[in-house]
Design a protein around this motif. Structure first.
Motif, PDB file in Angstrom:
ATOM      1  N   UNK A 176     -36.722 -34.745 -17.137  1.00  0.00           N
ATOM      2  CA  UNK A 176     -37.438 -34.582 -15.863  1.00  0.00           C
ATOM      3  C   UNK A 176     -36.552 -35.054 -14.708  1.00  0.00           C
ATOM      4  N   UNK A 177     -35.906 -36.203 -14.881  1.00  0.00           N
ATOM      5  CA  UNK A 177     -34.991 -36.709 -13.845  1.00  0.00           C
ATOM      6  C   UNK A 177     -33.860 -35.713 -13.581  1.00  0.00           C
ATOM      7  N   UNK A 178     -33.328 -35.123 -14.645  1.00  0.00           N
ATOM      8  CA  UNK A 178     -32.211 -34.188 -14.508  1.00  0.00           C
ATOM      9  C   UNK A 178     -32.633 -32.899 -13.824  1.00  0.00           C
ATOM     10  N   UNK A 179     -33.727 -32.314 -14.283  1.00  0.00           N
ATOM     11  CA  UNK A 179     -34.153 -31.006 -13.761  1.00  0.00           C
ATOM     12  C   UNK A 179     -34.508 -31.086 -12.289  1.00  0.00           C
ATOM     13  N   UNK A 180     -35.249 -32.106 -11.892  1.00  0.00           N
ATOM     14  CA  UNK A 180     -35.655 -32.209 -10.487  1.00  0.00           C
ATOM     15  C   UNK A 180     -34.433 -32.309  -9.582  1.00  0.00           C
ATOM     16  N   UNK A 181     -33.392 -33.014 -10.038  1.00  0.00           N
ATOM     17  CA  UNK A 181     -32.194 -33.167  -9.222  1.00  0.00           C
ATOM     18  C   UNK A 181     -31.321 -31.912  -9.228  1.00  0.00           C
ATOM     19  N   UNK A 182     -31.297 -31.191 -10.333  1.00  0.00           N
ATOM     20  CA  UNK A 182     -30.555 -29.934 -10.363  1.00  0.00           C
ATOM     21  C   UNK A 182     -31.169 -28.921  -9.402  1.00  0.00           C
ATOM     22  N   UNK A 183     -32.494 -28.862  -9.383  1.00  0.00           N
ATOM     23  CA  UNK A 183     -33.167 -27.951  -8.441  1.00  0.00           C
ATOM     24  C   UNK A 183     -32.906 -28.400  -7.006  1.00  0.00           C
ATOM     25  N   UNK A 184     -33.005 -29.701  -6.775  1.00  0.00           N
ATOM     26  CA  UNK A 184     -32.773 -30.241  -5.434  1.00  0.00           C
ATOM     27  C   UNK A 184     -31.352 -29.960  -4.969  1.00  0.00           C
ATOM     28  N   UNK A 185     -30.412 -30.044  -5.886  1.00  0.00           N
ATOM     29  CA  UNK A 185     -29.004 -29.805  -5.551  1.00  0.00           C
ATOM     30  C   UNK A 185     -28.768 -28.385  -5.078  1.00  0.00           C
TER      31      UNK A 185
END
Length: 208
Positions: A74-83
């Motif tokens: 969850x931490x990874x996916x949210x930041x990949x989308x944000x990036x």
């Protein structure tokens, strides 16, 4: 006597279905976490560029309900989308992911060993402390050096000194300001998790 082939055929589809449901819940929580990243706000006695948000809350829910690996995802996916939709050179996203993982992994692991309210409480307290302590070297050696390409370190230091003139170095600022801020952030996420986890548990565990 039962047929071993039929038993095996019944187990694997169930395992596959459970994994699909876990991934579905993870995707849902990742989307919520991504939205929560944008609901950030400034807090008193902290420079305005340091924002408070509760986007680790869905990751903590995933870590408790599904395990620490799913919380980390969850931490990874949210930041990949944000990036993909921001232009921070990845510094903010990298910091957010690593701090979030350092929070939810200890919490999830401890809860897995002690599946009780006490285990969850110990887990989030330890996770919050680890995240706060980890924020000091992470910001000092990684995040702020990247930010210095956009804003000089002296300017960043000046924003801290406007609040507390006695601070003389970036490291001191991170210890005095950022570490306590990060600790409080973890504790807020933990408190909210305790408030809503029981009501969300049927949804998070459905079919597991």
């Amino acid at each position: 006597m039962s047929n071993p082939q039929n038993t095996t055929a019944g187990v694997f589809p169930r395992r596959s279905l459970t994994r699909v449901r876990a991934l579905t819940v993870t995707a849902m929580l990742s989307a919520i976490a991504f939205v929560l990243m944008f609901l950030d706000f400034s807090v008193p006695l902290i420079p305005s560029f340091v924002k408070m948000d509760i986007s680790e809350l869905p990751a903590l829910l995933a870590a408790f309900a599904l395990g620490p690996v799913y919380g980390t995802v969850v931490c990874l996916v949210k930041n990949l989308i944000h990036l993909m939709i921001t232009s921070t050179a990845g510094a903010g996203e990298l910091c957010n992911f690593l701090l979030g993982a350092s929070f939810v992994i200890p919490a999830g692991l401890l809860y897995r060993r002690m599946k009780s309210r006490k285990g969850a409480l110990i887990g989030v307290l330890i996770g919050s402390v680890i995240m706060a302590l980890f924020s000091i070297p992470l910001n000092y050696y990684v995040t702020y050096p990247i930010y210095s390409n956009f804003m000089p370190i002296d300017a960043i230091l000046g924003m801290y000194q406007a609040i507390r003139p006695s601070v003389n170095s970036l490291l001191e600022c991170l210890i005095v300001f950022n570490a306590p801020f990060t600790l409080v952030k973890g504790l807020i996420d933990a408190a909210l998790c305790f408030l809503i986890y029981k009501s969300l548990s049927p949804i998070l565990h459905k079919g597991m």
